[in-house]
Design an enzyme around this catalytic site. Sequence first.
Site, PDB file in Angstrom:
ATOM      1  N   CYS A  22      50.304  26.193  37.258  1.00  0.00           N
ATOM      2  CA  CYS A  22      49.713  25.043  37.821  1.00  0.00           C
ATOM      3  C   CYS A  22      50.398  24.704  39.220  1.00  0.00           C
ATOM      4  O   CYS A  22      49.522  24.397  39.958  1.00  0.00           O
ATOM      5  CB  CYS A  22      50.082  23.639  37.137  1.00  0.00           C
ATOM      6  SG  CYS A  22      51.770  23.307  36.847  1.00  0.00           S
TER       7      CYS A  22
ATOM      8  N   HIS B  19      53.926  19.466  35.140  1.00  0.00           N
ATOM      9  CA  HIS B  19      52.600  19.814  35.326  1.00  0.00           C
ATOM     10  C   HIS B  19      52.144  19.043  36.653  1.00  0.00           C
ATOM     11  O   HIS B  19      52.549  17.987  36.803  1.00  0.00           O
ATOM     12  CB  HIS B  19      51.462  19.621  34.246  1.00  0.00           C
ATOM     13  CG  HIS B  19      50.304  19.786  34.586  1.00  0.00           C
ATOM     14  ND1 HIS B  19      49.873  21.237  34.942  1.00  0.00           N
ATOM     15  CD2 HIS B  19      49.198  19.101  34.746  1.00  0.00           C
ATOM     16  CE1 HIS B  19      48.378  21.107  35.140  1.00  0.00           C
ATOM     17  NE2 HIS B  19      48.086  19.897  35.055  1.00  0.00           N
TER      18      HIS B  19
ATOM     19  N   ASP C 116      41.736  18.973  38.457  1.00  0.00           N
ATOM     20  CA  ASP C 116      42.909  19.838  37.944  1.00  0.00           C
ATOM     21  C   ASP C 116      42.285  21.473  37.869  1.00  0.00           C
ATOM     22  O   ASP C 116      41.446  21.822  36.968  1.00  0.00           O
ATOM     23  CB  ASP C 116      43.454  19.638  36.617  1.00  0.00           C
ATOM     24  CG  ASP C 116      44.672  20.087  36.041  1.00  0.00           C
ATOM     25  OD1 ASP C 116      45.258  21.042  36.681  1.00  0.00           O
ATOM     26  OD2 ASP C 116      45.298  19.575  35.077  1.00  0.00           O
TER      27      ASP C 116
END
Length: 272
Positions: A68, A105, A120
């Site tokens: 991420c 994250h 995302d």
Amino acid sequence: MFDLDSYLARIALPSRVTVDAEGLARLQWAHRLAIPFENLDVRLGRPIAIDSDSVFAKLVTAKRGGYCFEQNRLFLDALAAHGFAARPLLARVWLRASDVPPTTHTFSLVHIDGQDWIADAGFGGSYSPPMPLVDGAEATAPDGARFRLARDVQHGWMLLRNGHPGHTDGRSTGDGWEPQYSFTTDQVWDADLILGNHWTATAEDSRFRQANIVSIILPHGFASLTDRHYRRRVGQDETSATLSDPRVYRMRMSLMFGIDLTADETASLFAD
């Protein structure tokens, strides 16, 4: 200077997207279809750099994937190059968590025509489409999973998922609405991202130090390779296998995930 043309070629988009909610969704979807989620450099003992130049060199030029902190750095730069107003957020991932998880994250808060959206491009566990940051907002992913945003008294916001576990990396139980991650909209600075990335890449408790993790979004499904366990689900069709041959492991990495490993890298990862 961000090379937008090379990025668009990497994600197989013929042109820029429109600077609106539809364009945001189109950009995120193309990114996730093209660039795999993976932690292989962590397992190979390599440092994870999350500055813009390093991330671009790895995910675009070298055609690798990332996790991420890499994926969403690249995505934020692509959003900025298009003209979107966006900034990073940090989240706590609740899937299979036994206690309050750390903020490991990151994803994006995007402001479009007076409305905040979450987007995302770097959650490896499933695919959640961009959503307006509104209590009770819901969205349906192409794989059929439903997502809901809800205010959370302790943690600000919670993103919940309700869908088949076969369209995830295996952490989902498939038992109704599950908390995926929680977050606040507090300002996130580069130092916060550097700290979160450092823990994710180096802490013994980080799942990225404990297993080889690779996944990719498919047009109507999901595929993952965790250590030697391969899973692929498209619609109602699901395949599962434990790979016993390093040559098959290397081939699967290339053909399904687009990651071309050397023989030495394959030997190191397969031995873990």
